[in-house]
Design a protein around this motif. Structure first.
Motif, short mmCIF file in Angstrom:
data_model
loop_
_atom_site.label_atom_id
_atom_site.label_comp_id
_atom_site.label_asym_id
_atom_site.label_seq_id
_atom_site.Cartn_x
_atom_site.Cartn_y
_atom_site.Cartn_z
N ILE A 234 6.16 -7.21 -1.56
CA ILE A 234 5.88 -7.23 -3.00
C ILE A 234 4.86 -8.32 -3.32
CG2 ILE A 234 6.86 -7.71 -5.28
CD1 ILE A 234 9.49 -6.45 -4.19
N ASP A 235 5.03 -9.48 -2.69
CA ASP A 235 4.13 -10.61 -2.92
C ASP A 235 2.70 -10.27 -2.51
OD1 ASP A 235 3.44 -13.45 -3.41
OD2 ASP A 235 3.16 -13.48 -1.24
N VAL A 236 2.53 -9.68 -1.33
CA VAL A 236 1.19 -9.34 -0.84
C VAL A 236 0.52 -8.33 -1.75
CG1 VAL A 236 -0.08 -8.26 1.04
CG2 VAL A 236 1.75 -9.88 1.57
N LEU A 237 1.27 -7.33 -2.19
CA LEU A 237 0.70 -6.28 -3.04
C LEU A 237 0.33 -6.78 -4.43
CD1 LEU A 237 3.02 -3.28 -2.09
CD2 LEU A 237 0.57 -3.48 -1.62
N SER A 238 0.95 -7.86 -4.89
CA SER A 238 0.71 -8.34 -6.26
C SER A 238 -0.25 -9.52 -6.33
CB SER A 238 2.05 -8.74 -6.90
OG SER A 238 2.68 -9.77 -6.16
N ARG A 239 -0.69 -10.04 -5.21
CA ARG A 239 -1.60 -11.19 -5.22
C ARG A 239 -2.95 -10.85 -5.83
NH1 ARG A 239 -0.82 -13.07 1.06
NH2 ARG A 239 1.34 -13.81 0.89
N ASP A 240 -3.53 -11.81 -6.55
CA ASP A 240 -4.87 -11.62 -7.10
C ASP A 240 -5.91 -11.53 -5.99
OD1 ASP A 240 -3.97 -11.63 -9.69
OD2 ASP A 240 -4.28 -13.78 -9.98
N SER A 241 -5.62 -12.13 -4.85
CA SER A 241 -6.56 -12.13 -3.73
C SER A 241 -6.45 -10.87 -2.87
CB SER A 241 -6.33 -13.36 -2.85
OG SER A 241 -5.00 -13.37 -2.34
N ASN A 242 -5.56 -9.95 -3.27
CA ASN A 242 -5.46 -8.67 -2.57
C ASN A 242 -6.84 -8.02 -2.56
OD1 ASN A 242 -5.01 -5.80 -2.10
ND2 ASN A 242 -2.85 -6.19 -2.46
N ILE A 243 -7.30 -7.53 -1.42
CA ILE A 243 -8.68 -7.03 -1.31
C ILE A 243 -8.91 -5.72 -2.07
CG2 ILE A 243 -9.03 -8.15 0.92
CD1 ILE A 243 -8.76 -5.28 2.18
N PHE A 244 -7.83 -5.04 -2.44
CA PHE A 244 -7.98 -3.77 -3.15
C PHE A 244 -8.07 -4.01 -4.65
CE2 PHE A 244 -5.77 -2.80 0.80
CZ PHE A 244 -6.52 -1.72 1.29
N ALA A 245 -8.64 -3.04 -5.37
CA ALA A 245 -8.66 -3.11 -6.83
C ALA A 245 -7.23 -3.19 -7.35
CB ALA A 245 -9.37 -1.88 -7.40
N LYS A 246 -7.06 -3.86 -8.46
CA LYS A 246 -5.73 -4.03 -9.04
C LYS A 246 -5.17 -2.69 -9.52
CE LYS A 246 -3.19 -6.94 -12.30
NZ LYS A 246 -3.30 -8.01 -13.32
N ARG A 247 -3.89 -2.46 -9.21
CA ARG A 247 -3.26 -1.21 -9.63
C ARG A 247 -3.10 -1.15 -11.14
NH1 ARG A 247 2.20 -0.27 -6.52
NH2 ARG A 247 2.08 1.66 -7.74
N GLU A 248 -3.23 0.06 -11.69
CA GLU A 248 -3.09 0.27 -13.13
C GLU A 248 -1.62 0.28 -13.54
OE1 GLU A 248 -5.69 1.82 -15.70
OE2 GLU A 248 -6.58 0.24 -14.51
N ASP A 249 -0.78 0.87 -12.73
CA ASP A 249 0.62 1.05 -13.08
C ASP A 249 1.43 1.22 -11.79
OD1 ASP A 249 0.10 3.71 -12.20
OD2 ASP A 249 -0.42 4.32 -14.24
N LYS A 250 2.64 1.71 -11.89
CA LYS A 250 3.51 1.86 -10.72
C LYS A 250 3.51 3.28 -10.17
CE LYS A 250 6.69 -1.92 -11.87
NZ LYS A 250 8.11 -2.29 -12.10
N THR A 251 2.51 4.06 -10.52
CA THR A 251 2.43 5.43 -10.01
C THR A 251 2.15 5.43 -8.51
OG1 THR A 251 1.64 6.28 -12.13
CG2 THR A 251 1.21 7.64 -10.17
N ILE A 252 2.96 6.13 -7.75
CA ILE A 252 2.75 6.36 -6.32
C ILE A 252 3.10 7.82 -6.04
CG2 ILE A 252 3.29 5.68 -3.94
CD1 ILE A 252 4.49 3.11 -5.04
N THR A 253 2.24 8.50 -5.30
CA THR A 253 2.52 9.89 -4.94
C THR A 253 3.17 9.98 -3.56
OG1 THR A 253 0.63 10.60 -6.26
CG2 THR A 253 1.53 12.19 -4.69
N THR A 254 2.63 9.22 -2.61
CA THR A 254 3.13 9.24 -1.23
C THR A 254 3.24 7.82 -0.70
OG1 THR A 254 1.99 11.35 -0.86
CG2 THR A 254 2.79 10.18 1.09
#
Length: 372
Positions: A234-254
């Motif tokens: 959870i910490d890695v996915l929420s960091r500002d330094s995460n290399i991916f664009a910030k998620r809009e919401d909690k939508t996940i398909t797979t």
């Protein structure tokens, strides 16, 4: 750690432009360090610039003939592609692994990659290939032209999204560009190394491919054997330094989770994880990964529209700068000096419509030579 590639997973990566070529070269570098047979992987770079192609180490390179580079102009890139498309497509298809997932890597802001990547993606989709993308959003401090290119390219890709596989969107706002490329290449190679051997459950080939072929925005995260905890993920996915664009919401398909340990030893509480990052209708779980890594793939996320909208708004606020720069290069003032010693001229009675067209500069020079 001696990681071994999943020899059954077929992947081709095509880097378009300088950034795309750099990302592709980094992925190939990581793959070359893996154990196992890499015959089901292929890496290609396409560019209008011979200088950019020469700067990357890739197995296959394609230069668009008679091109010197796009100079950040997408129209130049598209025109170069149009003039070379038949020869490029023939050579490119010879490098694509049969029945592989083709990932096209590019910066959204350049002149070459941003122009040709969406075009190639659509062509390959029409030809029946499975296509995903790896794209890079420009940082807020990059030039107006680059940000405007990115805005246009994003929406061209958006139109193709329902037909495509995963789109990995990296963000230059996160950290240094080279670090982003290196981190993503490492994460992507970890996906290629998912090999589970457990009676508790395995992410098989079809499930790995499903994670890579779910349309829309996707992200990858990873933790070593000891750090594969709910809190750390959870910490890695929420960091500002995460290399991916910030998620809009909690939508996940797979969601795909390959763990380094057995189900009994797992430190991931799925109830807590779903609560924090979202619930996916489809989940795949594998245990006792040979790579001894915990690899998490979230696919089918909402595209980062807020990030692109903010970039568009910043461009609109600076619209006067764009107008003035165009004006500076195109406006011509017709201020004539008064010459009181000039020979009087007879007033012209012909209308503008009747006047002959003016000579070009070359024609004037030729006329001057003849008059001698």
């Amino acid at each position: 750690m001696n990681k071994t590639i999943n020899e059954r997973l077929k992947v081709t990566v095509i880097g378009c432009g300088q950034a795309g070529g750099s990302i592709t070269a980094k992925i190939e570098e990581f793959v070359n360090d893996l154990g196992g047979n890499k015959a089901n992987t292929s890496f290609v770079g396409i560019n209008t610039s011979t200088e950019d192609l020469a700067s990357v180490q890739l197995s296959h390179k394609i230069h668009m003939n008679n091109s010197k580079g796009a100079a950040c102009n997408r129209e130049n890139g598209v025109q170069d592609l149009a003039e070379n498309i038949d020869t490029i497509l023939e050579e490119l298809q010879s490098y694509i692994i049969e029945d592989s997932i083709v990932f096209i890597a590019t910066s959204l802001g350049g002149g070459t990659g941003s122009a040709i990547a969406p075009q190639l993606a659509e062509i390959l989709l029409d030809e029946g290939y499975k296509v995903g993308m790896i794209v890079v959003l420009p940082a807020d401090n990059e030039s107006l032209k680059i940000r405007d290119n990115a805005r246009q390219t994003f929406y061209e890709i958006e139109e193709l999204k329902p037909r495509m596989g995963s789109i990995y969107i990296l963000d230059n706002n996160a950290t240094d560009k080279m670090k982003i490329n290196n981190t993503f290449a490492s994460l992507f190679s970890s996906v290629l190394c998912i090999n589970n051997k457990s009676q508790d459950g395995n992410m098989d080939l079809a499930e790995i491919e499903a994670c890579l072929l779910t349309p829309s925005f996707s992200v990858i995260t990873r933790a070593n054997k000891n750090n594969g905890t709910t809190a750390n993920i959870i910490d890695v996915l929420s960091r500002d330094s995460n290399i991916f664009a910030k998620r809009e919401d909690k939508t996940i398909t797979t969601m795909g989770i390959s763990e380094a340990v057995s189900a009994k030893e797992s430190k991931i509480d799925m109830t807590d994880l779903r609560k924090e990052i979202g619930t996916a209708p489809t989940e795949f779980h594998g245990y006792l990964s040979e790579s001894e890594e915990n690899v998490i793939i979230l696919s089918g996320l909402t595209m980062p529209y807020s990030r692109v909208d903010a970039m568009t708004e910043s461009i609109q606020k600076e619209a006067d700068i764009i107008k003035n720069s165009r004006k500076a290069t195109t406006e011509v003032r017709s201020g004539k000096n008064i010459d009181i010693f000039a020979t009087p001229t007879v007033e012209q009675t012909t209308t503008i419509k009747d006047k002959p067209k003016g000579l070009t500069a070359l024609e004037k020079l030729r006329a001057k030579k003849i008059s001698r």
